[in-house]
Write a protein that holds these residues in place. Structure first.
Motif, mmCIF file in Angstrom:
data_model
loop_
_atom_site.group_PDB
_atom_site.id
_atom_site.type_symbol
_atom_site.label_atom_id
_atom_site.label_comp_id
_atom_site.label_asym_id
_atom_site.label_seq_id
_atom_site.Cartn_x
_atom_site.Cartn_y
_atom_site.Cartn_z
ATOM 1 N N LYS A 123 4.521 -30.125 8.758
ATOM 2 C CA LYS A 123 3.231 -29.962 9.038
ATOM 3 C C LYS A 123 2.669 -30.625 10.263
ATOM 4 N N LYS A 124 3.329 -31.782 10.804
ATOM 5 C CA LYS A 124 2.740 -32.306 11.839
ATOM 6 C C LYS A 124 3.775 -32.090 13.365
ATOM 7 N N ARG B 127 -1.636 -22.156 -0.175
ATOM 8 C CA ARG B 127 -0.955 -23.329 -0.136
ATOM 9 C C ARG B 127 -0.807 -23.941 -1.488
ATOM 10 N N SER C 56 -0.082 -17.519 2.603
ATOM 11 C CA SER C 56 -1.177 -18.426 2.960
ATOM 12 C C SER C 56 -1.573 -19.404 2.046
ATOM 13 N N ASP D 194 -0.519 -24.069 11.433
ATOM 14 C CA ASP D 194 -1.851 -24.403 10.979
ATOM 15 C C ASP D 194 -2.020 -24.850 9.682
ATOM 16 N N SER D 195 -3.281 -24.812 9.121
ATOM 17 C CA SER D 195 -3.415 -25.440 7.674
ATOM 18 C C SER D 195 -2.701 -24.493 6.629
ATOM 19 N N THR D 196 -2.459 -23.147 6.898
ATOM 20 C CA THR D 196 -1.744 -22.277 5.976
ATOM 21 C C THR D 196 -0.469 -22.181 6.147
#
Length: 846
Positions: free
Chosen positions: A423-424, A178, A176, A438-440
């Motif tokens: 990511k999108k 990044r 996780s 998610d962000s991770t």
């Protein structure tokens, strides 16, 4: 010249290097399954689980690594990847007019093979003549690896090239980060959620004493570290935390020995599948059973662990498994179309794989051609399916694809662009599940809680008994149906696993020094303290007017203590008080009936009756000290006591003065009696009493007595008493009484030798001696007596001094009147000569 020569030298080296042709050192690593396409997706799966190492004697060129023993789960993952790619290639809405190819490598479940397969995946297999290295990978994305450690190796290798890695089951929390792994994505949730779920199930089932075993790799170490932290926050104690790796036989034996010696009945097994198999074998061999094992997704639903011996160890195990999602059409695909279109050695002509030189490596896979019964239980297949579609959707947006017009040709897609597109992504696959990161780079956590059960036919079932869903509100995330659980050893009753039994209400926990907080003794709460909860760390002090009950689990009102009419002491004091009143009344009646006799006349009958009246009041005033103190009773008891005693002492003092004056009046030329006749006697009594009344009025005006709850004498009860208000007022009242008593004693002492057959001064002297002795003794007893005994001491002093006055002054007269009537004559009282006192009393009208 030197500078120009150096510059020319480096330019020549650069030109030579730029023209160097690319070539692979050593034999190329060929994929297990592959197909060419406009876009290529790579994949790494441990299709086989046993690796055979070549000889490293350095006498001949080492052979390629070989693998054996098909790992069915990951073979299905390779199949569903191909199934998803073929779906996409047939689709008119997703990547139309773009073909997707694949290269699937077998990592054999080892780090060495993983590294070899990764290099083969990134490099390709051959280069044409004159082919120049351009630094670009032939891959657009990589699906894999199955284990977290292998995924770390893969991502660190591909990281510099920014090739996106989408793992279907690598759940280590380390991924996780990044900063370290910016190109890693997972259709699987991070182990942070699985560790929280483990802590939730342990806490929900009431286990506070557990053992912990984990694999010595990224998956086990990170997952266990998170669990230990959350367990500590939730009050769960870990007796031991041990780890081992699949190749470490000695460490494995130490883990088994630790489990055998432990007292914890619950084991948290955060272990990868290979380690779990080894541990289960050893526990079974050494007959270590009866432990409730809580497992993780890596092994809890793996059929290969089910053997007659291992089931003795694992029966009743609980654990978390990823949600099972069945993909329509896949079960038929694995026994029909796959073998006809994607498998290299099943086509009669035109092999689609240019690298399938020999079909010997596929023999063991061909044995599975007609088998698909395991497909409905494959939980990870849908996560590979999601990963393939995530890559396809990101490429669909990058290639600006439109359903009717197709995708733009000639666009160069760099791996970094795919990373940003991933990511999108946010889409829904045909099973109805949403796919997004998610962000991770992880997905939302959704687990089934699995219980190992044996049905009536003897087969082992993975029965779902609950769930953990991180997408739900916190209070709805965890659900466990304990009624459907079969516990360790096939028991119907939940096992207990505690270091110390729960402390019941009324006790507190006292931790053992140097041991976890779950190991403690139960210490009863101290007096006045309670604990109304199970396993209370501290006892709470009861409020001021409350005290702990016998069980120390509730604060109850303190017992109220005061001298009451119903208790033995109160009854005794009331009896003597009423006895005094009765005796005084009897004396008064006797005196009234014999008022005309010489002995009554000779002792000033008016003062005698007034004295008897005041003594009656003294006996009665003691009753005001008994009973529950109130505002009025507190003011009444001290003022009535002070005034009645002053009235009593004033009467005695007047009688003493009369005796002295009578003998002074017999002296020649003395007319003293005219100054102390009956009017003066009444006035003196009134004056002495009014002084006490004034003192009491000032006392009640400035700071009157009031009822007080005294909690200083006893902790467990409240003493209801009358506070003095003004201490000066109280001691002024007593001091004034004492002053009159001392004065009376002195005068009576001086008159004790006066001639008379019946000299009353002797009896007054003795009565005052008793009075003063009682009240002098009263002072230290009053100060030192606690609670209601203070009141009892004061009542005793009142009754003792009153009885002293009654008996010393009136008993001799009553004795003569009742038992010696022959002495109750004028002749006897006058003696042989005329008594001055008798004559004067008659002359003065006494």
């Amino acid at each position: 010249m030197l500078f120009l020569y150096t510059l020319l030298f480096f330019h020549q080296l650069h030109t030579k290097a730029g023209n160097t042709l690319c070539r692979i050192m050593g034999d190329p690593q060929y994929p297990l399954l592959s197909m060419d396409g406009d876009i290529t997706i790579g994949a790494l799966f441990p299709v086989h689980s046993i690796e055979k190492l070549p000889s490293f004697e350095f006498r001949q060129k080492p052979q390629l690594l070989s693998c054996s023993s098909v790992y069915l789960r990951d073979f299905r993952l390779a199949q569903i990847m191909i199934f998803a790619i073929e779906e996409i290639n047939r689709s008119q809405s997703l990547l139309p007019n773009v073909s997707v190819g694949y290269r699937i490598y077998d990592t054999c479940g080892s780090r060495l093979s993983t590294m070899s397969a990764t290099m083969g995946l990134m490099n390709g297999q051959a280069f044409g003549a004159g082919y120049i290295c351009n630094g670009q990978s032939p891959l657009h994305a990589i699906i894999g690896e199955s284990e977290s450690s292998a995924t770390v190796i893969l991502s660190r290798t591909t990281g510099p090239f920014k090739i996106p890695v989408i793992s279907h089951s690598a759940s280590c929390e380390c991924l996780s980060n990044r900063k370290d792994y910016p190109s890693v994505f997972r259709t699987m949730a991070s182990d942070y959620h699985q560790s929280r779920a483990l802590a939730s199930i342990v806490k929900d089932l009431g286990w506070s004493w557990v053992g912990a075993v984990n694999s010595d790799n990224e998956y086990g170490n990170y997952g266990m570290a998170i669990f230990l932290k959350i367990a500590q926050e939730n009050g769960i104690c870990v007796e031991y935390s041990v780890k081992f790796y699949r190749t470490e036989t000695e460490k494995l034996q130490k883990v088994v020995d630790t489990i055998r010696k432990s007292t914890a009945k619950v084991i948290i097994a955060f272990i990868s599948l290979p380690e779990m198999g080894l541990l289960t074998d050893q526990l079974s061999i050494q007959n270590i059973t009866g432990f409730q094992i809580i497992g993780v997704k890596s092994w809890i639903t793996v059929n290969s662990l089910i053997t007659p011996n291992s089931f003795r160890v694992l029966e009743g195990s609980l654990g978390f498994a990823v949600r099972k999602i069945n993909v329509d059409g896949f079960a038929d695909y694995v026994i029909k179309e796959f073998w006809n279109t994607a498998f290299p050695c099943s086509q009669s002509e035109g092999n689609s794989s240019q690298y399938a030189i020999s079909c010997s490596r596929y023999k063991d896979l061909l044995l599975l051609k007609d088998y698909n019964e395991d497909v409905p239980e494959q939980r990870y297949a849908s996560y590979v399916y999601k990963a393939v579609y995530a890559v396809a959707n990101s490429l669909h947006s990058l290639l600006k694809c439109k359903e009717k017009e197709g995708c733009e040709k000639g666009l160069t897609i760099k791996p970094q662009q795919i990373v940003e597109a991933l990511k999108k992504v946010n889409f829904t696959i045909k099973t109805g599940d949403s796919v997004w990161f998610d962000s991770t780079g992880g997905a939302v956590a959704q687990y089934d809680i699995i219980n190992w059960q044996q049905d009536s036919e003897g087969s082992v079932q993975f029965k779902s008994v609950g769930y953990y869903d991180a997408s739900l509100p916190p209070h709805q995330r965890f659900m466990l149906n304990t009624e459907n659980i079969i516990w360790a050893g096939g028991q119907q009753e939940k096992p207990r696993s505690v270091c110390s039994e729960s402390c019941p209400p009324g006790t507190r926990k006292a931790a053992h020094k140097g041991r976890p907080v779950c190991c403690y003794d139960c210490i009863p709460c101290a007096e006045g303290e309670i604990s109304n909860e199970t396993d209370s760390n501290n006892c709470k002090q009861c409020p001021g007017e409350y005290w702990s009950n016998a069980e120390k689990n509730k604060c109850v009102s303190k017992a109220i203590e005061f001298l009451s009419f119903t208790e033995v002491m109160g009854i005794v004091l009331v009896f003597f008080s009423l006895l005094g009143v009765g005796l005084t009344a009897m004396v008064a009646i006797l005196f009234y009936r014999k008022k005309n006799t010489p002995i009554i006349k000779a002792n000033n009958s008016e003062l005698s009756f007034l004295l008897l009246f005041s003594l009656t009041l003294c006996f009665l005033c003691s009753l005001t000290f008994i009973g529950r103190p109130t505002e009025w009773s507190c003011m009444l008891r001290h003022t009535v006591f002070g005034i009645t005693f002053v009235l009593c002492i004033s009467c005695v003092l007047s009688k003493t003065i009369v005796v002295l004056m009578a003998f002074k009046a017999t002296l020649p030329g003395s007319n003293v009696m005219k100054w102390f006749g009956p009017a003066q006697q009444r006035l003196s009594v009134l004056a002495f009493t009014l002084v006490q009344v004034l003192i009491c009025v000032l006392w009640l005006t400035i700071s009157p007595p009031f009822p007080l709850k005294n909690m200083k004498y006893y902790k467990e009860k409240i003493v209801l008493e009358c506070s003095l208000g003004s201490v000066i007022g109280f001691w002024s009242v007593l001091g004034y009484i004492g002053l009159l008593a001392v004065l009376c004693f002195i005068l009576a002492f001086l008159a004790r030798t006066l001639p008379d057959n019946f000299n009353e001064a002797k009896f007054i002297t003795f009565s005052m001696l008793i009075f003063c002795a009682v009240w002098i003794t009263f002072i230290p007893a009053y100060v030192s007596s606690p609670g209601k005994f203070t009141v009892a001491v004061e009542i005793f002093a009142i009754l003792a001094s009153s009885f002293g006055l009654l008996f010393c002054i009136f008993a001799p007269k009553c004795y003569i009147i009742l038992f010696k009537p022959e002495e109750n004559t004028k002749h006897n009282l006058m003696g042989k000569t005329t008594s001055p006192i008798f004559l004067l009393r008659n002359n003065c009208g006494f």
